[in-house]
Design a protein around this motif. Structure first.
Motif, mmCIF file in Angstrom:
data_model
loop_
_atom_site.group_PDB
_atom_site.id
_atom_site.type_symbol
_atom_site.label_atom_id
_atom_site.label_comp_id
_atom_site.label_asym_id
_atom_site.label_seq_id
_atom_site.Cartn_x
_atom_site.Cartn_y
_atom_site.Cartn_z
ATOM 1 N N PHE A 48 0.861 -1.176 0.000
ATOM 2 C CA PHE A 48 0.000 0.000 0.000
ATOM 3 C C PHE A 48 0.902 1.230 0.000
ATOM 4 C CE2 PHE A 48 -2.198 3.419 2.259
ATOM 5 C CZ PHE A 48 -3.357 3.520 1.495
ATOM 6 N N GLY A 49 0.867 1.990 -1.097
ATOM 7 C CA GLY A 49 1.727 3.147 -1.232
ATOM 8 C C GLY A 49 1.062 4.436 -0.780
ATOM 9 N N PHE A 50 1.867 5.341 -0.260
ATOM 10 C CA PHE A 50 1.347 6.638 0.184
ATOM 11 C C PHE A 50 2.498 7.637 0.272
ATOM 12 C CE2 PHE A 50 2.557 4.199 3.901
ATOM 13 C CZ PHE A 50 3.289 5.090 4.651
ATOM 14 N N PRO A 51 2.219 8.943 0.151
ATOM 15 C CA PRO A 51 3.264 9.956 0.317
ATOM 16 C C PRO A 51 3.459 10.309 1.788
ATOM 17 C CG PRO A 51 1.245 10.986 -0.453
ATOM 18 C CD PRO A 51 0.975 9.505 -0.396
ATOM 19 N N TRP A 52 4.688 10.582 2.162
ATOM 20 C CA TRP A 52 5.011 11.021 3.517
ATOM 21 C C TRP A 52 4.388 12.397 3.755
ATOM 22 C CZ3 TRP A 52 6.897 7.713 6.862
ATOM 23 C CH2 TRP A 52 7.476 8.147 8.059
ATOM 24 N N PRO A 53 3.992 12.722 4.991
ATOM 25 C CA PRO A 53 3.411 14.042 5.265
ATOM 26 C C PRO A 53 4.315 15.167 4.759
ATOM 27 C CG PRO A 53 3.187 12.618 7.180
ATOM 28 C CD PRO A 53 4.037 11.876 6.207
ATOM 29 N N PHE A 189 -1.642 14.688 10.945
ATOM 30 C CA PHE A 189 -2.931 13.999 10.795
ATOM 31 C C PHE A 189 -3.688 14.508 9.567
ATOM 32 C CE2 PHE A 189 -7.454 13.439 11.407
ATOM 33 C CZ PHE A 189 -7.545 12.118 11.836
ATOM 34 N N ASN A 190 -3.850 15.810 9.465
ATOM 35 C CA ASN A 190 -4.620 16.368 8.352
ATOM 36 C C ASN A 190 -3.934 16.134 7.017
ATOM 37 O OD1 ASN A 190 -6.736 17.336 9.935
ATOM 38 N ND2 ASN A 190 -5.675 19.257 10.377
ATOM 39 N N GLU A 191 -2.609 16.222 6.988
ATOM 40 C CA GLU A 191 -1.890 16.001 5.734
ATOM 41 C C GLU A 191 -2.030 14.564 5.257
ATOM 42 O OE1 GLU A 191 1.675 19.335 6.071
ATOM 43 O OE2 GLU A 191 2.075 17.257 6.646
ATOM 44 N N MET A 192 -1.886 13.607 6.161
ATOM 45 C CA MET A 192 -2.019 12.211 5.769
ATOM 46 C C MET A 192 -3.438 11.881 5.354
ATOM 47 S SD MET A 192 0.678 10.275 5.674
ATOM 48 C CE MET A 192 -0.109 8.676 5.773
ATOM 49 N N ARG A 193 -4.383 12.430 6.058
ATOM 50 C CA ARG A 193 -5.791 12.190 5.704
ATOM 51 C C ARG A 193 -6.097 12.722 4.303
ATOM 52 N NH1 ARG A 193 -10.430 10.946 8.585
ATOM 53 N NH2 ARG A 193 -12.371 11.655 7.632
ATOM 54 N N GLN A 194 -5.632 13.920 3.998
ATOM 55 C CA GLN A 194 -5.846 14.494 2.675
ATOM 56 C C GLN A 194 -5.124 13.695 1.599
ATOM 57 O OE1 GLN A 194 -4.653 18.596 3.043
ATOM 58 N NE2 GLN A 194 -6.308 19.096 4.472
ATOM 59 N N ASN A 195 -3.903 13.232 1.908
ATOM 60 C CA ASN A 195 -3.160 12.404 0.958
ATOM 61 C C ASN A 195 -3.923 11.136 0.606
ATOM 62 O OD1 ASN A 195 -1.014 14.180 0.852
ATOM 63 N ND2 ASN A 195 0.207 13.082 2.378
ATOM 64 N N LEU A 199 -5.781 9.884 -3.047
ATOM 65 C CA LEU A 199 -5.468 8.626 -3.719
ATOM 66 C C LEU A 199 -6.705 7.770 -3.963
ATOM 67 C CD1 LEU A 199 -2.234 7.611 -1.744
ATOM 68 C CD2 LEU A 199 -2.355 8.492 -4.079
ATOM 69 N N GLY A 200 -7.855 8.236 -3.484
ATOM 70 C CA GLY A 200 -9.088 7.471 -3.629
ATOM 71 C C GLY A 200 -9.245 6.363 -2.613
#
Length: 216
Positions: A48-53, A189-195, A199-200
């Motif tokens: 599961f990929g995601f961008p760092w805050p 928290f807010n940055e990760m949630r928005q990221n 990503l859908g």
């Protein structure tokens, strides 16, 4: 904790006493905890990929912060095999993308005797990296930032004992990742949630509930 006790600390205190569920889940704006619950199937790898805050990413893609990963699995057990009674090893790592498209695991087992100068042998992986253990904990703090990229991923794979078949329904596991700003300042928290939303990803908050029973 004295460094001399680090190799045996897990046998004395385990992974510590967890705080209340409310305190675990309500961490404030500088931290976020993600819970992944699934099953790994025969021949499967999960990532599961995601961008760092963004507020923790510096020049050149260096990522700073603190990360902790806990993995709990329910592998098949068979007491007929003695010390090898755990038949499937589920492994998890938090990886950062490197130049050339490679991925590098950034966390370390919670308890290590000392910094390794050479690749760990099987006995060390079992003793300190908790190979074949159904519960694994890794963490690391990056005060100066690491790596060339803000692209990260949670990677899950497995290993079976010789001639052992994966259960038909797979092996259940839960991975819990906490990413935080050690200084307690950035809006992680807010940055990760928005990221994740961009990503859908379908996300849902976990909330505590108080059950009140009336006494007759």
């Amino acid at each position: 904790m004295p460094k001399l006790l680090a190799p045996v600390a897990r046998h004395l205190v385990g992974f510590g006493i967890p705080p209340s569920a409310e305190r675990i889940m309500e961490t404030g704006d500088h931290s976020i905890t993600l819970v992944f619950a699934s099953r790994i199937q025969q021949g499967q790898q999960i990532n599961f990929g995601f961008p760092w805050p963004a507020s923790l990413v510096g020049p050149g893609g260096k990522c700073r912060g603190h990360a902790r990963l806990t993995l709990v699995a329910t592998p098949p057990l068979d007491p007929r095999f003695g010390a090898e009674f755990v038949r499937v090893n589920v492994n998890a790592s938090l990886q950062q993308e490197q130049d050339g498209g490679r991925w590098k695991g950034r966390l370390e087992p919670l308890y290590l005797p000392s910094r390794r100068e050479s690749p760990a042998v099987e006995a060390e992986l079992i003793e300190h990296d908790l190979k074949w253990s159904p519960v694994k904990v890794y963490e690391k703090t990056f005060p100066q930032g690491v790596g060339p990229s803000s692209n990260w991923r949670l990677f899950i794979d497995y290993l079976t004992r010789a001639n052992e078949a994966m259960p038909e329904g797979g092996v259940p596991f839960t991975a819990i990742i906490t990413i935080s700003d050690p200084d307690g300042e950035k809006p992680v928290f807010n940055e990760m949630r928005q990221n994740l939303q961009s990503l859908g990803t379908t996300i849902a908050d976990i909330r505590t509930a108080a059950r009140i029973t009336s006494r007759v």
